[in-house]
Motif scaffolding. Structure first.
Motif, short mmCIF file in Angstrom:
data_model
loop_
_atom_site.label_atom_id
_atom_site.label_comp_id
_atom_site.label_asym_id
_atom_site.label_seq_id
_atom_site.Cartn_x
_atom_site.Cartn_y
_atom_site.Cartn_z
N THR A 131 -20.89 -2.27 -4.62
CA THR A 131 -21.22 -3.67 -4.31
C THR A 131 -20.61 -4.64 -5.34
N TYR A 132 -19.61 -4.21 -6.04
CA TYR A 132 -18.98 -5.07 -7.05
C TYR A 132 -18.54 -6.39 -6.41
N THR A 133 -18.97 -7.49 -6.98
CA THR A 133 -18.77 -8.79 -6.34
C THR A 133 -17.31 -9.23 -6.27
N GLY A 134 -16.48 -8.75 -7.17
CA GLY A 134 -15.09 -9.21 -7.18
C GLY A 134 -14.12 -8.34 -6.40
N ILE A 135 -14.67 -7.29 -5.73
CA ILE A 135 -13.78 -6.34 -5.08
C ILE A 135 -13.02 -6.96 -3.90
N GLU A 136 -13.66 -7.83 -3.13
CA GLU A 136 -13.00 -8.43 -1.97
C GLU A 136 -11.82 -9.30 -2.40
N ARG A 137 -11.99 -10.06 -3.47
CA ARG A 137 -10.90 -10.90 -3.97
C ARG A 137 -9.73 -10.05 -4.43
N LEU A 138 -10.02 -8.95 -5.14
CA LEU A 138 -8.95 -8.08 -5.62
C LEU A 138 -8.24 -7.38 -4.47
N GLU A 139 -9.00 -6.93 -3.47
CA GLU A 139 -8.38 -6.27 -2.32
C GLU A 139 -7.50 -7.25 -1.55
N GLU A 140 -7.96 -8.48 -1.43
CA GLU A 140 -7.14 -9.48 -0.73
C GLU A 140 -5.87 -9.80 -1.53
N LYS A 141 -6.02 -9.89 -2.82
CA LYS A 141 -4.85 -10.13 -3.67
C LYS A 141 -3.87 -8.97 -3.58
N PHE A 142 -4.43 -7.74 -3.52
CA PHE A 142 -3.59 -6.55 -3.39
C PHE A 142 -2.81 -6.59 -2.07
N ARG A 143 -3.49 -6.88 -0.96
CA ARG A 143 -2.84 -6.91 0.35
C ARG A 143 -1.74 -7.97 0.40
N ARG A 144 -2.00 -9.12 -0.14
CA ARG A 144 -1.00 -10.19 -0.11
C ARG A 144 0.22 -9.82 -0.96
N ALA A 145 -0.04 -9.28 -2.14
CA ALA A 145 1.08 -8.90 -3.02
C ALA A 145 1.91 -7.80 -2.38
N GLU A 146 1.22 -6.84 -1.76
CA GLU A 146 1.94 -5.75 -1.12
C GLU A 146 2.75 -6.26 0.05
N ALA A 147 2.18 -7.19 0.85
CA ALA A 147 2.90 -7.76 1.99
C ALA A 147 4.08 -8.59 1.51
N THR A 148 3.91 -9.33 0.43
CA THR A 148 4.98 -10.16 -0.11
C THR A 148 6.16 -9.30 -0.56
N LYS A 149 5.84 -8.21 -1.25
CA LYS A 149 6.91 -7.31 -1.70
C LYS A 149 7.62 -6.67 -0.51
N LEU A 150 6.85 -6.30 0.51
CA LEU A 150 7.45 -5.69 1.69
C LEU A 150 8.41 -6.66 2.37
N GLU A 151 8.02 -7.93 2.49
CA GLU A 151 8.88 -8.94 3.10
C GLU A 151 10.13 -9.18 2.25
N ARG A 152 9.95 -9.18 0.94
CA ARG A 152 11.08 -9.40 0.05
C ARG A 152 12.08 -8.23 0.15
N ASP A 153 11.51 -7.02 0.19
CA ASP A 153 12.39 -5.85 0.32
C ASP A 153 13.14 -5.86 1.64
N ARG A 154 12.50 -6.29 2.69
CA ARG A 154 13.16 -6.38 3.99
C ARG A 154 14.31 -7.41 3.95
N ALA A 155 13.99 -8.54 3.32
CA ALA A 155 14.98 -9.62 3.24
C ALA A 155 16.20 -9.16 2.44
N GLN A 156 15.90 -8.44 1.35
CA GLN A 156 17.02 -7.95 0.51
C GLN A 156 17.83 -6.88 1.27
N ALA A 157 17.18 -6.14 2.16
CA ALA A 157 17.89 -5.10 2.91
C ALA A 157 18.93 -5.69 3.87
N PHE A 158 18.65 -6.89 4.34
CA PHE A 158 19.61 -7.55 5.21
C PHE A 158 20.61 -8.37 4.40
#
Length: 203
Positions: free
Chosen positions: A176-203
């Motif tokens: 029930t750690y109160t800050g877990i949702e914020r960290l998970e959301e930050k993780f998902r956004r960072a991971e998605a951002t890197k994935l988009e950047r890697d895709r862009a660099q691939a083209f």
């Protein structure tokens, strides 16, 4: 002459017409006074007269003496157990006194002391548990703060495997750690951002 007069006064019989209980009580008071005056033999003679007046009453008084000795023994044991913090044993000794003398003042006072000391002990143990729980809570909070800090650092460094491990450690430690949702959301956004950047660099 003075000595003879004292002897006569000492051997004066009680007036007739008194009920047996009153006569016996007077005899005991007389005997007690003689003991206090150091006249042991005279006191014992008076005690012997009680047996002649009413043997059953004398026997009852003798039983009372025995009970009083037992009370003293139980009282001493109870006090020792109380000093050692053995409240249940102390209370059992007090109960033995109450069986013989239900209104024994000393036993009542001792019972009050047992109740008071037992309450103090319970409160002491309760406070010790609270202190221990507080220390555990403080230790857990420090560990959670450290994991959260490391998770954020891993996310910023785009070290997602380590970040994911840190997040899992947080949930394992406290779901029930109160800050877990914020960290998970930050993780998902960072991971998605890197994935988009890697895709862009691939083209």
């Amino acid at each position: 002459k003075k000595i003879e007069a004292k002897k006569k006064r000492g051997s004066t019989a009680f007036p007739k017409g008194h009920d047996t209980a009153s006569v016996i009580e007077a005899h005991y008071q007389w005997a007690e006074q003689l003991y206090n005056d150091g006249k042991i033999e005279e006191a014992e003679r008076v005690i012997e007269e009680i047996a002649q007046i009413d043997p059953s009453y004398y026997a009852a008084m003798e039983q009372t003496k025995v009970d009083e000795e037992q009370v003293h023994e139980h009282y001493q044991k109870a006090g020792g157990f109380l000093r050692d913090g053995l409240f249940d044993l102390a209370e059992s000794e007090v109960k033995e006194i109450f069986k013989m003398f239900p209104l024994h003042v000393g036993a009542q006072q001792l019972q009050l002391q047992i109740d008071e000391e037992r309450y103090k002990q319970v409160e002491k143990e309760r406070q010790q548990r609270l202190d221990l729980e507080l220390k555990k809570r403080e230790k857990t909070d420090r560990r959670l703060d450290d994991l959260a800090r490391r998770a954020e650092e891993y996310i910023e460094q785009e070290n997602f495997p380590e970040a994911r491990d840190a997040l899992q450690d947080i949930l394992a430690l406290e779901s029930t750690y109160t800050g877990i949702e914020r960290l998970e959301e930050k993780f998902r956004r960072a991971e998605a951002t890197k994935l988009e950047r890697d895709r862009a660099q691939a083209f």
